[in-house]
Design an enzyme around this catalytic site. Structure first.
Site, PDB file in Angstrom:
ATOM      1  CG  ASP A 180      -2.302   0.761  22.640  1.00  8.96           C
ATOM      2  OD1 ASP A 180      -2.558   0.635  23.929  1.00  8.96           O
ATOM      3  OD2 ASP A 180      -3.100  -0.196  22.098  1.00  8.96           O
ATOM      4  CD  GLU A 230      -6.881  -1.619  26.384  1.00 12.17           C
ATOM      5  OE1 GLU A 230      -7.653  -1.874  27.123  1.00 12.17           O
ATOM      6  OE2 GLU A 230      -6.820  -0.711  25.558  1.00 12.17           O
ATOM      7  CG  HIS A 286     -12.413   3.446  21.669  1.00 16.38           C
ATOM      8  ND1 HIS A 286     -12.593   1.970  21.282  1.00 16.38           N
ATOM      9  CD2 HIS A 286     -11.337   3.684  22.246  1.00 16.38           C
ATOM     10  CE1 HIS A 286     -11.780   1.481  21.942  1.00 16.38           C
ATOM     11  NE2 HIS A 286     -11.101   2.371  22.547  1.00 16.38           N
TER      12      HIS A 286
END
Length: 378
Positions: free
Chosen positions: A78, A140, A351
């Protein structure tokens, strides 16, 4: 049919969206990317097991070879959500610019499975004596549900595990955990002209904050790990909101905070410390202070610095093992077998808008994984 190339696998992974989020508007399943991994790995001779962990959420377990022990290569399938307005490239396409692969998941960490695929193709498996496993988990980035599920139901016990999070190919042997809680204070609202008619939640929260700051000092004083750059647990007061008007007694106030415990600090023990810290103020204000987890807690993780697995991987990478402050699935997989975190790309890209993996990692990563396979599967 010829096997797909490294680039085709990489493109297939990045172009298949698999976002996980606590926000239902963003949350997706990972079944499509798991299906692609299953096809690619089965074409290489792996046996495939797909486990339904939750609706639209799957783990993939692939096995090449037979026997006991062997090596597990693990990662999550993911990604986090993305802010499209801050990206200069399509997050769901593999863009090659400036000697980099751009795209959501290139570094964190779907791209790792393309490196596994390429390394397997480069190894002569005719004399294999121990199995190679591949684990692709779900969620996760939110609850670590996939890793928790695998740990509780592991159908095999490998000798060793490598989690391919982006570490710039530096082995990671330990990291802190993460616990995030909300404290909700319920007062009694009223007109500010007569404070006696209400109970001000902000004033109670002031006492809560003082108790938490005392707990922070206690954690720093009582716990120390010389292997970390920041050698103590941390407690951060991250978000607070209360009240709605200056002429109204605040009826509710909420604080969000996190703790990053060192390896060796049990989650139950930390929970007891937090409740001990709040006991006095809770007794003073019965029924008005509530402690609520924001997500399932993650313990700290450590593989002993003198473990043979660390020596073996450090030799392959020509890098000494280090410690970090961010979290991975390692605390869970470490319950199954000795585990290290090691993968291509920089954690600085995780991110972030325009996430990328530099081309300079391609050949070294394939080489490191190939050597690890040869060392622990032959």
């Amino acid at each position: 049919m010829p096997l797909p190339s490294f680039l085709e696998v990489y493109e297939g992974l990045i172009s298949t969206s698999s976002i996980s989020s606590t926000d239902a508007r963003w949350d997706e399943g990972n079944e499509q990317v798991i299906a692609k991994l299953a096809d690619w790995l089965s074409a290489l001779g792996f046996s495939i097991q797909i486990e339904q962990v939750a609706p639209n959420k799957q783990n993939l377990i692939a096995k090449l070879g037979s026997g006991e022990g062997g090596l597990l290569l693990a990662g999550h399938s993911d990604t986090v959500p993305f802010d499209e307005g801050r990206w200069n490239y399509n997050p769901h396409a593999l863009t090659q610019v400036n000697n980099r692969f751009y795209g959501l998941g290139t570094a964190d960490m779907k791209g790792f499975f393309a490196f596994i695929y390429e390394a397997v193709k480069n190894v002569d498996w005719s004399k294999q004596t121990k199995p190679l496993y591949v684990l692709a988990t779900c969620d996760e980035e939110t609850t670590m549900l996939g890793a928790r599920h695998f740990t509780e139901n592991a159908p095999f016990k490998p000798d060793y595990c490598i989690i391919g999070e982006p570490t710039s190919l530096v082995p990671i042997r330990a990291h802190k955990g993460h616990v995030a809680n909300a404290i909700r204070v319920t007062g009694k609202s009223g007109h500010s002209s007569n404070p006696a008619l209400g109970v001000n939640a902000i004033e109670i929260m002031h006492e809560v904050l003082f108790a938490l700051m005392q707990l922070r000092d206690r954690l720093i004083k009582e716990y120390h790990h010389p292997g970390f750059e920041i050698p103590t647990p941390t407690l951060n007061l991250g978000h607070i909101h209360g009240g709605d008007s200056p002429n109204r007694i605040c009826g509710c106030c909420e604080l969000h905070y996190d703790v990053r415990p060192l390896p060796g600090i049990s989650l139950d023990g930390l929970d007891n410390l937090m409740h001990d810290a709040l006991r006095e103020v809770q007794q003073k204000w019965p029924g008005r202070i509530e402690l609520v987890p924001l997500h399932d807690p993650i313990p700290g993780y450590e593989c002993a610095h003198d473990h043979p697995f660390i020596h073996g991987i450090s030799e392959i990478c020509e890098q000494e093992a280090q410690t970090v402050n961010y979290c991975t699935e390692a605390p869970f997989l470490q319950q199954v077998c000795p585990t290290l975190v090691l993968g291509p790309g920089s954690i600085d890209q995780a991110h972030q808008p325009d996430e990328f993996l530099a081309f300079e990692f391609i050949d070294p990563t394939v080489r490191v994984l190939s050597r690890a396979m040869q060392k622990y599967c032959f």
